[in-house]
Design a protein around this motif. Structure first.
Motif, short mmCIF file in Angstrom:
data_model
loop_
_atom_site.label_atom_id
_atom_site.label_comp_id
_atom_site.label_asym_id
_atom_site.label_seq_id
_atom_site.Cartn_x
_atom_site.Cartn_y
_atom_site.Cartn_z
N HIS A 7 0.84 -1.21 0.00
CA HIS A 7 0.00 0.00 0.00
C HIS A 7 0.87 1.26 0.00
CE1 HIS A 7 -3.95 -1.66 0.15
NE2 HIS A 7 -3.86 -2.19 1.36
N ARG A 8 1.88 1.26 0.83
CA ARG A 8 2.78 2.43 0.90
C ARG A 8 3.50 2.64 -0.43
NH1 ARG A 8 6.88 1.89 5.64
NH2 ARG A 8 7.54 3.90 4.78
N ALA A 9 3.93 1.53 -1.05
CA ALA A 9 4.66 1.64 -2.31
C ALA A 9 3.77 2.21 -3.41
CB ALA A 9 5.19 0.27 -2.72
N VAL A 10 2.52 1.75 -3.48
CA VAL A 10 1.60 2.27 -4.49
C VAL A 10 1.38 3.76 -4.28
CG1 VAL A 10 -0.79 2.21 -5.31
CG2 VAL A 10 0.45 0.07 -4.94
N ALA A 11 1.17 4.18 -3.03
CA ALA A 11 0.94 5.60 -2.74
C ALA A 11 2.14 6.44 -3.12
CB ALA A 11 0.62 5.76 -1.25
N LEU A 12 3.35 5.94 -2.88
CA LEU A 12 4.56 6.71 -3.19
C LEU A 12 4.83 6.79 -4.69
CD1 LEU A 12 6.89 5.33 -0.37
CD2 LEU A 12 6.11 7.71 -0.60
N LEU A 13 4.51 5.73 -5.43
CA LEU A 13 4.91 5.65 -6.84
C LEU A 13 3.81 6.08 -7.81
CD1 LEU A 13 6.84 2.29 -6.57
CD2 LEU A 13 7.83 4.50 -7.18
#
Length: 874
Positions: A151-157
């Motif tokens: 989830h964090r990776a999707v939000a950042l990228l």
């Protein structure tokens, strides 16, 4: 693309080479090695070694990959670039997890994530690191933690201007969501990542996403779509020249669920051998071994299943992967149980495994509890058995397998408690699930194989019915699971132009091969091309989507017998290796124990061998067919014919006893005898109404009787469509057959036990296979196959058949006359003329066959041919 020598310190150049490692691995290896062969800077050397390490990690020698990534890490530190160092360390962490060094790999990834967060590095950098850790956490079964990272990776990228890494973020989040059962949300992420990978030209990662979408389609119960996606992914990775273990694991799972266990075993064993030869990831090899064990178990090779599961366990325990280790141990214990082990020791292991699987793998805990419950019952521990069986029943999995396990556990529990009504209800619910599942499949092969999933439930119900010696109940349950695939509306494939092209090419090639005098004169490439075409045809058909339509109603025994007012019934069924016959006549219905199924199989094999000898000229006296037929009747029918009235007989054999020359048996020799896959099918066939009055006469090539048979029949049917003397091509024959009243085919035929749907009759332009017949818009009302053993079918699934005759019945033909062994062509001609004489006078196929048999009694060769035929249907 920049020249190799121009790689500098810019992140874009590093990204390009590392992206190439996951798009075209051979190109990435060549470019990285060319770079290292020059005078690279420390930065360049770090990127080149990392690219090599990534390729080897995913597609080659995992130990060498770790060494390359350690070298890349040293060059990154020498270059003094903290971001480059962190990126390499993340790749190394993933490689260590894949190499089975789980703790060390996760520790490296934790270190990189903490450093990136503490130093407030950029969104893209942090997102990339989180993606790798999410993958590693998912690999070891820590899915909740993996989902937080994803989830964090999707939000950042998202919208960060890096479509490749944004695609990877969506892909990894989808994979974790899928593992947690959120299939629809996973498929949405897969669709997004697939589009981004396609846009960025990341062909390999695009193929991986296709494979993952296949897994999602399978989870939704859409096996045809899953097979199509897997074929597409397989084609892409083959074009790229890489080996993707996950693709084989997914394909094995789908093939096993479809009942294609031999296909699954063949493919997964190739993958295991390739993984070992390439010294690939031990993490992936362990998963391949678990899949190989499952496939071996499904084929009944329990020794191989034990061997493969032990190999997998040894790797998985070293890798600290308890979820996968539990799956491997489940196969190991199940194989021991299937091989006959009912020991207290095995029960103890199953008990401990079930407890672990409750926490580790809810999807498979039902299997573990069912196994423990069955073992507890065998060991006389009823209280413990009830606890485990209730746990299996309580699993609320959505997939068919878990629901079927629940039904089997419930039926087993109620059987142990002698709650007979509840037990039968559980059996009925499970078989209803199979009926519903069949309607999601379009291919005949998938439908027939899938019926095997109901065998245990049907066996419990039949065992109970026999124990009560209740003939009506035996008939009810025998019909409930017999010819199940025929209860689903057939799916035609005539609109698939690519399939038609492949079938035409296969006919042309087969005709060329027939022109060679021996196998050794054939160029090896021709056999390889035929094999390629057969694989292509089969794959296309397996992907056939289902169509809606009304299922055939299954009447109860009382209703069924009321519909058979003018015929007697003998229905054979196999219950735990014993053959029983339900005999229903005008005044009574009875149950007869015939004997062992093995003895019946042996007697049939002996009889068919004798008939084949007779077809090539051995006399009836020398063969002593009278004694042989008497022995066959005793082994297959016992004394059940004594219960028959003096009426026509409908014979419903088991799948394995389908190809019996019934007219040869003394008690049936003078009877009007029809054979059918089920009593329900026979009733339906009798009600069928022909669509036209068209008669079609087909004469194939190379008959020893020449064209005489068709020529004589043409005089009986002056208005018939005659296709012979070079005009009997597949397209013409199919067009003429479609919806005809009567089709007579005088042509040689072949039965393919290895692939029954390639069984065929030989026409002028090559073989007309079952796949061709399935292109018919409307089946012919009646078919006579006079010169080949087309009545033979391959038993499969629960109690189904695959072959030419079963295909025609499935498509809607009311009756088929065919032989169970090759017959003498000249001796068959007078027999066929007599059969048609009676058909023109309004007789059914079975009555016409009886009249022709009586006329043939004075000629030994013609009588032998007559006894080799069976009339199926009406």
């Amino acid at each position: 693309m920049s020249p190799v020598g121009s790689l500098d310190r810019s992140p874009a150049d590093a990204d390009r080479l590392l992206a190439l490692a996951l798009s075209r691995p051979p190109n990435a290896l060549a470019e990285a090695r060319a770079l290292l062969a020059g005078r690279p800077s420390a930065e360049q050397a770090s990127v080149a070694h990392q690219a090599i390490g990534v390729v080897l990690r995913d597609f080659g020698d995992i130990d060498q990959a770790v060494r390359e990534l350690r070298t890349a890490l040293r060059w990154a530190r020498r270059a003094g670039n903290p971001e480059r160092e962190a990126d390499v360390l993340a790749s190394l962490g993933v490689a260590l997890v894949m190499a089975g060094q789980t703790r060390r790999g996760l520790s490296a990834l934790d270190e990189v994530v903490e450093a990136s967060t503490a130093r407030r590095r950029g969104r893209v950098h942090t997102g990339r690191i989180l993606i790798r850790r999410a993958w590693a956490l998912w690999t070891v079964g820590r899915n909740e933690e993996a989902l937080r990272d994803a989830h964090r990776a999707v939000a950042l990228l998202r919208d960060a201007g890096d479509p490749v890494w944004e695609a990877r973020a969506h892909d990894h989040r989808a994979t974790v969501q899928f593992a947690l059962g959120a299939v629809e949300r996973a498929d949405q992420d897969y669709a997004r990542s697939e589009a981004l990978f396609a846009e960025a030209g990341q062909q390999l990662e695009y193929a991986d996403t296709r494979q993952e979408r296949a897994a999602a389609a399978f989870a939704r119960g859409d096996i045809p779509a899953a097979l199509a996606l897997l074929d597409d992914a397989h084609r892409l990775v083959d074009e790229l020249g890489v080996f993707e273990p996950e693709l084989f694991v997914t394909k094995c799972t789908v093939l096993l669920a479809a009942g294609l266990s031999r296909d699954a075993l063949a493919e997964i064993e190739v993958a295991v051998e390739r993984s070992e030869r390439q010294r690939g990831s031990t993490t992936r090899r362990a998963e391949l071994l678990v899949s190989a064990a499952r496939a071996a178990h499904a084929t009944g090779d329990f020794a191989a299943a034990e061997r493969r599961s032990r190999q997998a366990l040894a790797l998985l325990r070293r890798q600290h992967r308890p979820q996968w280790a539990g799956r491997a141990e489940l196969v190991l214990l199940s194989a021991s149980h299937a091989a006959g082990d009912r020991s207290i020791r095995l029960l103890g292991r199953a008990r401990r495994l079930a407890a672990r699987m409750d926490d580790l793998d809810g999807a498979r805990s039902a299997d573990a509890h069912l196994l423990a419950g069955q073992l507890a019952l065998a060991c006389g521990r009823d209280v413990e058995a009830e606890r485990h069986l209730r746990a299996a029943v309580g699993n609320r999995g959505r997939d068919l397998h878990t629901r079927m396990v629940g039904c089997l556990a419930r039926a087993t529990l109620y059987e142990s408690q002698q709650k007979w009504a509840a037990m039968l209800t559980a059996c009925s619910r499970g078989l209803t699930l199979i009926d519903l599942y069949l309607r999601t499949l379009g291919a005949t092969e998938l439908r027939t194989e899938a019926t095997a999933q109901g065998a245990d439930l049907a066996g419990i119900a039949l065992r109970h019915s026999v124990r009560r010696w209740d003939a009506r109940r035996v008939l009810d349950w025998s019909e409930r699971w017999r010819a199940t695939a025929l209860s689903v509306p057939p799916v035609r494939s005539h609109a698939d132009q690519a399939l038609m092209a492949d079938l035409a090419a296969l006919r042309h090639l087969s005709r060329r091969l027939d022109g060679f005098p021996t196998y050794h004169h054939v160029a090896p490439g021709l056999h390889q091309e035929r094999r390629r075409l057969e694989i292509a045809v089969r794959r296309r058909v397996l992907r056939t989507p289902a169509v809606t339509g009304e299922a055939v109603a299954r009447p109860h025994a009382t209703d069924l017998l009321q519909d058979m007012t003018d015929a007697d019934l003998i229905e054979l069924t196999d219950v735990e290796g014993e053959l029983y016959a339900v005999v229903a006549g005008r005044r009574r219905i009875g149950l007869v124990r015939v004997g062992s199924t093995a003895a019946a199989d042996h007697a049939l094999a002996h009889t068919l061998f004798a008939l084949r000898r007779g077809a090539i000229g051995q006399s009836r006296h020398q063969l002593d067919l009278e004694a042989i037929s008497a022995d066959l009747e005793q082994s297959i029918l016992g004394g059940c014919t004594a219960l028959l009235d003096d009426r026509p007989v409908v014979m419903v054999p088991t799948g394995r006893l389908h190809a019996v020359p019934w007219a040869l048996l003394p008690s049936l020799r003078d009877r009007d005898l029809a054979v059918s896959p089920s009593a329900t099918t026979w009733v339906r066939a009798r009600r069928a109404v022909p669509r036209s009055k068209r008669v079609v006469l087909v004469g194939g090539p190379r008959l020893s009787s020449g064209a005489s048979e068709v020529e004589h029949l043409a005089r009986q049917y002056p208005q018939a469509v005659v296709l012979a003397d070079g005009r009997a091509t597949a397209d013409r024959v199919l067009a003429a057959m479609d919806g005809a009243w009567l089709v007579h085919i005088a042509a040689h035929g072949t039965f393919r036990a290895d692939s029954p749907l390639f069984s065929a009759v030989e026409l002028d332009d090559g073989p007309l296979t079952v796949y061709d017949l399935e292109r018919l818009g409307h089946a012919p009302h009646r078919v006579v196959l006079s010169s080949c053993n087309s009545a033979v079918g391959a038993p499969t699934g629960a109690d189904e058949l695959l072959g030419i005759v079963s295909a025609l019945i499935s498509l809607g033909s009311a009756g088929v006359l065919a032989s169970v062994v090759p017959v003498n062509d000249p001796a068959t001609v007078p027999l066929m003329l007599d059969v048609h004489h009676h058909l023109r006078r309004g007789c059914t196929l079975s009555a016409a066959h009886l009249m022709a048999r009586r006329s043939a009694r004075d000629d030994p060769a013609t009588r032998l041919a007559a006894d080799s035929f069976i009339a199926l249907g009406c």
